[in-house]
Scaffold this motif. Structure first.
Motif, mmCIF file in Angstrom:
data_model
loop_
_atom_site.group_PDB
_atom_site.id
_atom_site.type_symbol
_atom_site.label_atom_id
_atom_site.label_comp_id
_atom_site.label_asym_id
_atom_site.label_seq_id
_atom_site.Cartn_x
_atom_site.Cartn_y
_atom_site.Cartn_z
ATOM 1 N N GLN A 124 -15.037 57.169 -26.206
ATOM 2 C CA GLN A 124 -14.653 56.298 -25.345
ATOM 3 C C GLN A 124 -16.071 56.300 -24.418
ATOM 4 O O GLN A 124 -16.619 57.348 -24.191
ATOM 5 N N GLN A 125 -16.188 55.027 -23.780
ATOM 6 C CA GLN A 125 -17.227 55.135 -23.052
ATOM 7 C C GLN A 125 -17.201 53.658 -22.302
ATOM 8 O O GLN A 125 -16.366 52.645 -22.614
ATOM 9 N N PHE A 126 -18.020 53.551 -21.236
ATOM 10 C CA PHE A 126 -18.413 52.140 -20.447
ATOM 11 C C PHE A 126 -19.581 51.615 -20.968
ATOM 12 O O PHE A 126 -20.496 52.604 -21.232
ATOM 13 N N TYR A 127 -19.617 50.478 -21.045
ATOM 14 C CA TYR A 127 -20.466 49.579 -21.677
ATOM 15 C C TYR A 127 -21.656 48.814 -20.613
ATOM 16 O O TYR A 127 -21.137 48.636 -19.415
ATOM 17 N N SER A 128 -22.745 48.554 -21.258
ATOM 18 C CA SER A 128 -23.830 47.934 -20.351
ATOM 19 C C SER A 128 -23.288 46.536 -19.765
ATOM 20 O O SER A 128 -22.559 45.757 -20.688
ATOM 21 N N GLY A 129 -23.276 46.253 -18.433
ATOM 22 C CA GLY A 129 -22.727 44.964 -17.964
ATOM 23 C C GLY A 129 -21.564 45.037 -17.653
ATOM 24 O O GLY A 129 -20.903 44.232 -16.583
ATOM 25 N N GLU A 130 -20.618 46.143 -17.463
ATOM 26 C CA GLU A 130 -19.563 46.786 -16.867
ATOM 27 C C GLU A 130 -19.768 47.213 -15.543
ATOM 28 O O GLU A 130 -19.931 48.452 -15.325
ATOM 29 N N GLY A 131 -19.907 46.335 -14.399
ATOM 30 C CA GLY A 131 -20.104 47.032 -13.327
ATOM 31 C C GLY A 131 -21.552 47.311 -13.107
ATOM 32 O O GLY A 131 -22.562 46.654 -13.375
ATOM 33 N N LEU A 132 -21.756 48.404 -12.645
ATOM 34 C CA LEU A 132 -23.310 49.105 -12.586
ATOM 35 C C LEU A 132 -23.818 49.641 -13.588
ATOM 36 O O LEU A 132 -24.966 50.308 -13.569
ATOM 37 N N VAL A 133 -23.046 49.694 -14.823
ATOM 38 C CA VAL A 133 -23.572 50.335 -16.044
ATOM 39 C C VAL A 133 -24.613 49.494 -16.520
ATOM 40 O O VAL A 133 -24.536 48.322 -16.714
ATOM 41 N N GLY A 134 -25.868 50.115 -16.682
ATOM 42 C CA GLY A 134 -26.944 49.323 -17.477
ATOM 43 C C GLY A 134 -27.276 49.702 -18.816
ATOM 44 O O GLY A 134 -26.361 50.486 -19.428
ATOM 45 N N LYS A 135 -27.979 49.164 -19.345
ATOM 46 C CA LYS A 135 -28.454 49.558 -20.891
ATOM 47 C C LYS A 135 -29.221 50.940 -20.961
ATOM 48 O O LYS A 135 -30.201 50.915 -20.715
ATOM 49 N N GLY A 136 -28.478 52.055 -21.253
ATOM 50 C CA GLY A 136 -28.845 53.215 -21.360
ATOM 51 C C GLY A 136 -28.732 53.957 -20.225
ATOM 52 O O GLY A 136 -28.820 53.469 -19.105
ATOM 53 N N VAL A 137 -28.862 55.211 -20.303
ATOM 54 C CA VAL A 137 -28.868 56.354 -18.955
ATOM 55 C C VAL A 137 -29.599 55.924 -18.030
ATOM 56 O O VAL A 137 -29.340 55.823 -16.792
ATOM 57 N N GLU A 138 -30.942 55.823 -18.388
ATOM 58 C CA GLU A 138 -31.897 55.625 -17.291
ATOM 59 C C GLU A 138 -31.900 54.577 -16.352
ATOM 60 O O GLU A 138 -31.961 54.315 -15.137
ATOM 61 N N ARG A 139 -31.463 53.242 -17.019
ATOM 62 C CA ARG A 139 -31.269 52.079 -16.453
ATOM 63 C C ARG A 139 -29.918 52.232 -15.655
ATOM 64 O O ARG A 139 -29.935 51.695 -14.387
ATOM 65 N N THR A 140 -28.899 53.035 -15.821
ATOM 66 C CA THR A 140 -27.787 53.069 -15.068
ATOM 67 C C THR A 140 -28.183 53.819 -13.999
ATOM 68 O O THR A 140 -27.915 53.664 -12.731
#
Length: 338
Positions: free
Chosen positions: A295-311
């Protein structure tokens, strides 16, 4: 064993020039590896002539189809040759190599040992006596003695004592005693439960400390963003590593955890910090458990970005820019409270 540090001598040279201790250029600094020559560079930078690399002994370290070359230029380095520098998966390679490479711990081992000694001592004190809201004791009384709850309770107990006047020393991380406790105590609890030994415990706490600093750097020194969140996420990632995780496990743990608790605010040093620490540690571990279950949260869901460094950059922007007005309002509320 490291004989010198390029970053350190550059800092020393910059300080010497800025303080007028030295006015000549180039500047020569004697290290255990010999004399190093330093020059000023554009944009207030400093360059150092590191000398000729020399090979280091040791068994070859393989990653995919490549061999890591061991070199020393005063301190140990590992070199991989690649055709595409920009596209090379550096973080993935480093995480995998670290599983088999025996990296130099001499410089940090005494620091981590001291951190564990101090922070575990105040955690035990927090459980032994009546401090603050006794969050650590409450957690143990109501949720049992499993390793996950002990990790949360011990970290919270250290803050119980620290926030309520206990004079025992604490080893800080990223300028904060609570972050130092949160980054180290839960990891130590899991390391003991898993019986991984002292060296792996030190590596895990070092990883947690460095990730805490990395997460906090973009936020800045002072913010309305609760720093315990950074340390709790980092502790969860280090716990993932203790369970055999590599780059993917660590990255997903961080992203999952950051997506959950990044709204916690800092409203000063007080007993409720212990509860925030328990929540941050809980979330860090949950982030890893989510990954274990696919399970995970995906890019575009709130503050989650594309990849860990973007987040991480998104969270840094939130804490540094977005919470400026929040910080000011918190201060107004606190100074007007009756």
């Amino acid at each position: 064993e490291a004989e010198m540090c390029g970053n350190a001598i550059r800092c020393a040279a910059r300080y010497a020039w800025d303080s007028d201790w030295a006015r000549h250029e180039p500047l020569r600094i004697l290290t255990a590896a010999g004399v190093r020559v330093l020059h000023r560079a554009p944009q207030n930078a400093v360059t150092a002539a590191m000398g000729r690399p020399s090979p280091l002994s040791g068994s070859p370290i393989r990653w995919q189809e490549q061999t890591l070359t061991r070199l020393s230029i005063g301190n140990p380095h590992g070199v991989l040759f690649c055709r595409d520098v920009v596209g090379f998966p550096l973080a993935e390679a480093a995480a995998e190599i670290a599983k088999t490479a025996r990296l130099n711990l001499e410089a940090v081992e005494p620091l981590i040992q001291r951190q564990l000694r101090m922070n575990l001592a105040i955690a035990e004190e927090g459980l032994r006596r009546d401090w603050g809201a006794n969050i650590g004791s409450v957690l143990l009384r109501h949720n049992g003695d499993g390793v996950k709850n002990r990790a949360k309770a011990m970290a919270a107990a250290g803050s119980d004592a620290r926030m309520s006047g206990c004079e025992l020393p604490v080893c800080i991380v990223s300028g904060s005693g609570n972050q130092g406790i949160t980054a180290s105590v839960p990891v130590a609890v899991y390391a003991k439960e898993l019986n991984v030994g002292e060296e792996k415990t030190i590596r895990a706490v070092l990883l947690s400390d460095l990730l805490t600093i990395h997460l906090k750097t973009g936020i800045g020194r002072l913010s309305a963003y609760c720093g315990a969140v950074s340390a709790g996420c980092a502790a969860g990632a280090a716990i993932a590593w203790l369970h055999g995780g590599g780059y993917a496990e660590i990255a997903h743990t961080l992203v999952n955890a950051l997506a959950i608790t990044s709204g916690i605010v800092c409203d000063g040093a007080k007993p409720s910090c212990a509860a925030k620490i328990a929540t941050a540690v809980e979330t860090g571990i949950l982030g890893y458990e989510m990954y274990c279950d696919g399970q995970q949260f995906y890019s575009g869901e709130g503050l989650v970005g594309k990849g860990v460094e973007r987040t991480i950059r998104n969270i840094g922007r939130l804490g540094r820019e977005g919470m400026r007005a929040t910080d000011e309002e918190i201060l107004r509320i606190m100074t007007q409270c009756v």
